[in-house]
Scaffold this motif. Structure first.
Motif, PDB file in Angstrom:
ATOM      1  N   SER A   1     -11.850  32.470 -11.282  1.00 29.04           N
ATOM      2  CA  SER A   1     -12.803  32.160 -12.509  1.00 29.04           C
ATOM      3  C   SER A   1     -12.747  30.617 -12.433  1.00 29.04           C
ATOM      4  O   SER A   1     -13.727  30.146 -12.964  1.00 29.04           O
ATOM      5  N   GLY A   2     -11.912  29.846 -12.003  1.00 28.47           N
ATOM      6  CA  GLY A   2     -12.024  28.261 -11.874  1.00 28.47           C
ATOM      7  C   GLY A   2     -12.626  27.772 -10.684  1.00 28.47           C
ATOM      8  O   GLY A   2     -12.459  26.477 -10.699  1.00 28.47           O
ATOM      9  N   GLU A   3     -13.023  28.584  -9.666  1.00 26.65           N
ATOM     10  CA  GLU A   3     -13.395  28.219  -8.523  1.00 26.65           C
ATOM     11  C   GLU A   3     -14.638  26.596  -8.688  1.00 26.65           C
ATOM     12  O   GLU A   3     -14.169  25.911  -7.938  1.00 26.65           O
ATOM     13  N   VAL A   4     -15.364  27.108  -9.418  1.00 32.29           N
ATOM     14  CA  VAL A   4     -16.523  26.030  -9.561  1.00 32.29           C
ATOM     15  C   VAL A   4     -16.129  24.648 -10.175  1.00 32.29           C
ATOM     16  O   VAL A   4     -16.768  23.719 -10.600  1.00 32.29           O
ATOM     17  N   THR A   5     -14.723  24.588 -10.690  1.00 29.36           N
ATOM     18  CA  THR A   5     -14.322  23.537 -11.621  1.00 29.36           C
ATOM     19  C   THR A   5     -13.117  22.824 -10.661  1.00 29.36           C
ATOM     20  O   THR A   5     -12.370  22.242 -11.162  1.00 29.36           O
ATOM     21  N   GLN A   6     -13.143  23.015  -9.322  1.00 31.07           N
ATOM     22  CA  GLN A   6     -12.377  22.325  -8.409  1.00 31.07           C
ATOM     23  C   GLN A   6     -12.945  21.105  -7.921  1.00 31.07           C
ATOM     24  O   GLN A   6     -14.160  20.778  -8.523  1.00 31.07           O
ATOM     25  N   GLY A   7     -12.037  20.266  -7.267  1.00 31.51           N
ATOM     26  CA  GLY A   7     -12.693  19.267  -6.758  1.00 31.51           C
ATOM     27  C   GLY A   7     -11.706  18.426  -6.235  1.00 31.51           C
ATOM     28  O   GLY A   7     -10.397  18.842  -6.169  1.00 31.51           O
ATOM     29  N   ALA A   8     -12.013  17.095  -5.618  1.00 25.82           N
ATOM     30  CA  ALA A   8     -10.849  16.287  -4.787  1.00 25.82           C
ATOM     31  C   ALA A   8     -11.760  14.733  -4.960  1.00 25.82           C
ATOM     32  O   ALA A   8     -12.468  14.321  -4.651  1.00 25.82           O
ATOM     33  N   GLY A   9     -10.456  13.898  -5.404  1.00 27.34           N
ATOM     34  CA  GLY A   9     -10.953  12.341  -5.546  1.00 27.34           C
ATOM     35  C   GLY A   9      -9.667  11.653  -6.087  1.00 27.34           C
ATOM     36  O   GLY A   9      -8.913  12.120  -6.625  1.00 27.34           O
ATOM     37  N   SER A  10     -10.227  10.186  -5.940  1.00 22.67           N
ATOM     38  CA  SER A  10      -9.127   9.357  -6.479  1.00 22.67           C
ATOM     39  C   SER A  10      -9.897   7.949  -7.022  1.00 22.67           C
ATOM     40  O   SER A  10     -11.064   7.755  -6.605  1.00 22.67           O
ATOM     41  N   VAL A  11      -9.221   7.509  -7.994  1.00 28.82           N
ATOM     42  CA  VAL A  11      -9.840   6.420  -8.671  1.00 28.82           C
ATOM     43  C   VAL A  11      -8.813   5.325  -8.543  1.00 28.82           C
ATOM     44  O   VAL A  11      -7.556   5.766  -9.215  1.00 28.82           O
TER      45      VAL A  11
END
Length: 390
Positions: free
Chosen positions: A147-157
């Motif tokens: 259900s949360g697949e499309v609210t995944q991601g990856a990154g850094s600030v």
């Protein structure tokens, strides 16, 4: 005057188009692109982890002066690579910062980088000739076809905090709040988070509403004193759900300004996805790089940081004269434009690839062929994580 002197983000070179994913999952694409406001989602190869992404975000910011004067490194993350050793200690080594700097991680869901920023601001106020490096770095994972697949991601600030900052001065008054709740959490034995989505949305909105009332009471500031508000964005519609109720009684001109600038603040998150601790600051970069023509020095920006579990904070900053000269807009546009659009098959393969560590703690591999980053994860040797640099 203390605040953010430099700021940059990094996200992996590969992504999945959410319209294509929706079609593959048998879902109306509008549910993703309009319903939650997401268009693309960064997908990290196995050669990118929380450490390498953090190093890739920070490296372009650092001058010789920074390396010699950064006395504090703080990494906010909820996807650290070791239960004991900090991501910050890896960063200290990879970036070759002088040996007498303090290096620590902070954890409280998506709030960690804000806790780090506040710690850094206080540190620099006490030591105005020193600097601090603050990083939020995470990989958001809920699982394929979840259900949360499309609210995944990856990154850094990454942010450098200093006296006389070139981008924004952080004002002294802030208001935070804590409630022990289970809206989102990940037990040590689980590779993916457990989410009560409806409750989490309600908690986020409630925290913002309560904090705004208390902040206004303590400062006597109203929405008319703000040019924009930046939010932690697990998905780009989330902040708007919290903002709209407090705009109901605002004059149309001020309401329109805040909503217009809110949209500017969502551009990067829409094409990268949820990066947990770095999300709020990705929102800030998106705002100042896309609305720079209308924003001016001394404009007050509001920040709402939320970390499930839950801790939240409202704080503010004022843009400083010449802030536009310190933005990395062209570099960020190039980074996003040159990414590789994964097929569904390649996305599935990349997402499910894992380390296969033998009994001696060994598993080394070559940098993923799609990965063109400076720093990358090489695998493990004798249970120790190893990193490379191009």
């Amino acid at each position: 005057m203390v605040g953010i002197d430099k700021i940059n983000f990094y996200t992996p070179n590969t992504y999945i188009d959410l319209e294509e994913l929706a079609k593959h999952r048998g879902v109306d694409p509008a549910k993703f692109t309009i319903g939650i406001g997401q268009s693309k989602m960064s997908v990290p190869p196995i050669s990118q982890d929380t450490v390498s992404m953090a190093a890739n975000a920070a490296y372009p910011l650092l001058t010789e002066n920074d390396l010699n004067n950064i006395d504090l490194i703080v990494v906010g993350t909820e996807t650290g690579v070791d239960e004991s050793k900090s991501v910050a200690s890896f960063i200290h080594d990879l970036l070759d910062i002088h040996p007498f700097a303090k290096s620590v991680d902070l954890k409280q869901a998506c709030f960690g980088a804000t806790a780090g920023l506040m710690m850094a601001v206080d540190f620099v106020r006490l030591h105005p000739d020193k600097k601090a490096l603050v990083i939020g770095s995470d990989i958001s994972r809920y699982g394929l076809n979840s259900s949360g697949e499309v609210t995944q991601g990856a990154g850094s600030v990454a942010m450098i905090v200093s006296s006389n900052p070139k981008i924004i001065e952080i004002e002294e008054t802030s208001v935070s709040m804590t409630k022990s709740i289970f809206d989102f959490w990940r037990p040590n034995y689980s590779k993916t988070a457990i989410v009560d989505g409806k409750f989490s949305n309600e908690a986020y909105i409630s925290f913002f509403s309560e904090l705004w009332v208390e902040y206004s009471k303590r400062t006597n500031l109203s929405l008319e004193d703000f040019s924009a508000f930046c939010f932690h964005l697990p998905y780009t519609k989330m902040g708007k759900k919290a903002l709209l109720p407090i705009l109901e009684k605002e004059a149309p001109k001020n309401k329109d300004l805040l909503l217009e600038n809110y949209q500017y603040s969502t551009n990067y998150s829409r094409d990268i996805g949820n990066i947990y601790t770095g999300s709020l600051y990705l929102s800030f970069m998106s705002l100042i790089e896309h609305a720079s023509s209308s924003l001016t020095a001394t404009d007050r920006i509001g920040f709402f940081s939320y970390g499930s579990g839950a801790v939240a904070e409202i704080f503010t900053g004022k843009l400083v004269d010449g802030f536009k000269d310190s933005l990395l807009s062209a570099e960020h546009e190039k980074l996003l434009t040159n990414r590789i659009d994964l097929s569904i098959e390649d996305y599935t393969t990349m997402f499910t690839k894992e380390l296969s560590i033998d009994s001696d703690g060994n598993h080394l591999f070559n940098q993923d062929k799609t990965d063109n980053s400076i720093f990358f994860f090489k695998g493990t040797e004798n249970h120790q994580r190893l990193y490379g640099k191009n």
